[in-house]
Enzyme design. Structure first.
Site, PDB file in Angstrom:
ATOM      1  N   ASP A  19       1.774   2.406  -0.289  1.00 22.74           N
ATOM      2  CA  ASP A  19       2.152   2.620  -1.211  1.00 22.74           C
ATOM      3  C   ASP A  19       2.693   3.586  -1.841  1.00 22.74           C
ATOM      4  OD1 ASP A  19      -0.096   4.961  -2.157  1.00 22.74           O
ATOM      5  OD2 ASP A  19       0.302   6.525  -0.748  1.00 22.74           O
ATOM      6  N   GLY A  20       3.032   3.828  -3.379  1.00 24.20           N
ATOM      7  CA  GLY A  20       4.098   4.528  -3.693  1.00 24.20           C
ATOM      8  C   GLY A  20       4.018   3.805  -5.078  1.00 24.20           C
ATOM      9  N   ASN A  21       3.041   3.135  -5.635  1.00 26.82           N
ATOM     10  CA  ASN A  21       3.210   2.208  -6.644  1.00 26.82           C
ATOM     11  C   ASN A  21       3.700   2.972  -8.015  1.00 26.82           C
ATOM     12  OD1 ASN A  21       3.281   0.007  -5.005  1.00 26.82           O
ATOM     13  ND2 ASN A  21       1.654  -0.698  -5.294  1.00 26.82           N
ATOM     14  N   HIS A  36       2.735  -1.799  -9.806  1.00 29.12           N
ATOM     15  CA  HIS A  36       2.062  -2.436  -9.106  1.00 29.12           C
ATOM     16  C   HIS A  36       2.987  -4.036  -9.050  1.00 29.12           C
ATOM     17  CE1 HIS A  36      -0.456   0.283  -8.471  1.00 29.12           C
ATOM     18  NE2 HIS A  36      -1.406   0.432  -9.151  1.00 29.12           N
ATOM     19  N   THR A  65     -12.000   0.777  -0.942  1.00 25.36           N
ATOM     20  CA  THR A  65     -13.148   1.112  -1.725  1.00 25.36           C
ATOM     21  C   THR A  65     -13.225   2.199  -2.507  1.00 25.36           C
ATOM     22  OG1 THR A  65     -13.916   1.640   0.497  1.00 25.36           O
ATOM     23  CG2 THR A  65     -14.400  -0.109  -0.301  1.00 25.36           C
ATOM     24  N   LEU A 130       1.355 -16.967  10.628  1.00 29.23           N
ATOM     25  CA  LEU A 130       1.201 -16.064  10.884  1.00 29.23           C
ATOM     26  C   LEU A 130       0.186 -15.571   9.570  1.00 29.23           C
ATOM     27  CD1 LEU A 130       2.237 -12.783  10.482  1.00 29.23           C
ATOM     28  CD2 LEU A 130       2.638 -13.390   8.111  1.00 29.23           C
ATOM     29  N   SER A 195      -6.320   7.188   5.753  1.00 31.12           N
ATOM     30  CA  SER A 195      -6.567   6.478   3.928  1.00 31.12           C
ATOM     31  C   SER A 195      -8.094   5.647   4.222  1.00 31.12           C
ATOM     32  CB  SER A 195      -6.518   6.483   2.434  1.00 31.12           C
ATOM     33  OG  SER A 195      -5.235   7.147   2.570  1.00 31.12           O
ATOM     34  N   GLU A 206       0.986   2.775  17.038  1.00 27.05           N
ATOM     35  CA  GLU A 206       2.162   3.663  16.640  1.00 27.05           C
ATOM     36  C   GLU A 206       1.974   3.665  15.236  1.00 27.05           C
ATOM     37  OE1 GLU A 206       4.611   4.862  19.470  1.00 27.05           O
ATOM     38  OE2 GLU A 206       3.422   4.408  20.428  1.00 27.05           O
TER      39      GLU A 206
HETATM   40  C1  IPE Z   1      -4.427   3.901  -0.171  1.00 26.97           C
HETATM   41  O1  IPE Z   1      -4.265   4.708  -0.698  1.00 26.97           O
HETATM   42  C2  IPE Z   1      -4.541   2.220  -0.759  1.00 26.97           C
HETATM   43  C3  IPE Z   1      -3.716   1.431  -0.357  1.00 26.97           C
HETATM   44  C4  IPE Z   1      -2.118   1.852  -0.346  1.00 26.97           C
HETATM   45  C5  IPE Z   1      -3.913   0.205  -1.526  1.00 26.97           C
HETATM   46  P1  IPE Z   1      -4.152   4.942  -1.893  1.00 26.97           P
HETATM   47  O2  IPE Z   1      -3.043   5.464  -2.784  1.00 26.97           O
HETATM   48  O3  IPE Z   1      -5.386   5.321  -2.798  1.00 26.97           O
HETATM   49  O4  IPE Z   1      -4.930   6.748  -1.113  1.00 26.97           O
HETATM   50  P2  IPE Z   1      -4.803   8.497  -1.158  1.00 26.97           P
HETATM   51  O5  IPE Z   1      -5.665   8.446  -1.998  1.00 26.97           O
HETATM   52  O6  IPE Z   1      -3.711   9.004  -1.876  1.00 26.97           O
HETATM   53  O7  IPE Z   1      -5.053   8.905  -0.228  1.00 26.97           O
HETATM   54  C1  IPE Z   2      -0.674   1.944  -3.821  1.00 26.13           C
HETATM   55  O1  IPE Z   2       0.307   2.910  -4.700  1.00 26.13           O
HETATM   56  C2  IPE Z   2      -1.243   0.613  -4.506  1.00 26.13           C
HETATM   57  C3  IPE Z   2      -2.796   0.774  -4.714  1.00 26.13           C
HETATM   58  C4  IPE Z   2      -3.393   2.133  -4.064  1.00 26.13           C
HETATM   59  C5  IPE Z   2      -3.403  -0.340  -5.002  1.00 26.13           C
HETATM   60  P1  IPE Z   2      -0.250   4.032  -5.517  1.00 26.13           P
HETATM   61  O2  IPE Z   2      -1.107   3.163  -6.445  1.00 26.13           O
HETATM   62  O3  IPE Z   2      -1.360   4.650  -4.801  1.00 26.13           O
HETATM   63  O4  IPE Z   2       0.574   4.720  -6.063  1.00 26.13           O
HETATM   64  P2  IPE Z   2       0.940   6.056  -5.689  1.00 26.13           P
HETATM   65  O5  IPE Z   2       0.843   6.716  -4.812  1.00 26.13           O
HETATM   66  O6  IPE Z   2       0.195   6.676  -6.732  1.00 26.13           O
HETATM   67  O7  IPE Z   2       2.054   6.740  -6.188  1.00 26.13           O
HETATM   68 MG    MG Z   3      -1.015   6.796  -3.657  1.00 25.99          MG
END
Ligand code: IPE
Ligand code: IPE
Ligand code: MG
Length: 239
Positions: A19-21, A36, A65, A130, A195, A206
């Site tokens: 998460d965080g892209n 991404h 989803t 793996l 999520s 953990e």
């Molecule tokens: C969860 O992240 C899905 C993936 C990393 C693929 P999201 O960014 O979609 O989740 P929420 O919306 O913050 O809960």
């Molecule tokens: C996670 O990064 C990747 C996917 C959900 C595909 P996000 O796109 O959710 O990044 P933030 O949460 O908006 O920073």
């Molecule tokens: Mg996100």
């Protein structure tokens, strides 16, 4: 850089919510698609390292989803990246003896992506290195509902009896059927929620929530999480 001490217990099964892209792109004043794309670079390194360390299973959350709700442009960029990843990485992954499994509703994916995903699975399915599981069009609740549907069908067909349904049997109807439970769940970017990821499989996992955004998640950060896991006392409800 925080190396892994070899005596310590490595998790058998690591799961990562990448998460965080989006925030990384924003922070760097770039389009979200570039966030991404940078995220895919991190993913490549983490897969390689997991394979080199001899971790048994690595499960990555790539697309939920619920992610279809995003702007069509962003969804399109993610679909393009997915195709690109499977096309450009498949040779190396196969060479490294990595066995790819896609968790999620592959049938409902766009045609090209669907073919690439099925191809990756059939090409690497017999590899013994793996176990790389990538969750795409995946939801934990949908996975459990699907298992219930399949079990009900097998009961109706007389293949199993209702009394035989126990935790192990339910697990064997999930996408992750042959995998051990998740030992270590990592979610980057500071968010502390699942999520809808691996709801059944995380019963005794953990958790680790590094603050860094996924594109900034380095091998040193990964080692830190693995080392911290090695120090955890796992009790599974016992004394
Ligand atoms: C969860 O992240 C899905 C993936 C990393 C693929 P999201 O960014 O979609 O989740 P929420 O919306 O913050 O809960
Ligand atoms: C996670 O990064 C990747 C996917 C959900 C595909 P996000 O796109 O959710 O990044 P933030 O949460 O908006 O920073
Ligand atoms: Mg996100």
């Amino acid at each position: 850089m925080g190396d892994i001490s070899m005596q310590q217990t490595l998790p058998r099964h690591v799961a990562i919510i990448m998460d965080g892209n989006g925030r990384w792109a924003k922070k760097n004043k770039l389009r979200v698609a570039l966030g991404h794309r940078k995220g895919v670079e991190t993913l490549r390194e983490i897969i390689r390292e997991s394979s080199d360390l001899g971790i048994e299973a690595l499960t990555l959350y790539a697309f939920s989803t619920e992610n279809w709700k995003r702007d069509p442009q962003e969804v399109g960029a993610l679909m393009d990246l997915l195709l690109e990843f499977f096309t450009s990485e498949i040779d190396e992954l196969d060479e490294k003896n990595v066995c790819i499994l896609i968790l999620g509703d592959v049938e409902a994916m766009p045609e090209k992506q669907k073919q690439a995903l099925y191809n990756a699975m059939s090409r690497t399915g017999k590899n013994t290195g793996l176990k790389l599981n990538i969750a795409i069009n995946y939801g934990g609740r949908a996975e459990i509902a699907r298992a219930a549907r399949l079990i009900a069908q097998d009961v109706a067909d007389g293949k199993i009896r209702a009394e035989e349904i126990d935790e192990k049997l339910v697990a064997s109807y999930l996408y992750t059927r042959d995998l051990p439970d998740v030992d270590l769940m990592i979610r980057t970017s500071g968010e502390m929620r699942l999520s809808n990821f691996l709801l059944y499989q995380c019963a005794y996992a953990e958790f680790d929530f590094p603050e860094v955004l996924w594109p900034d998640f380095t091998l040193a950060e990964y080692h830190k999480a693995l080392n911290a896991f090695g120090k955890r006392e796992r009790r599974f409800g016992g004394r």
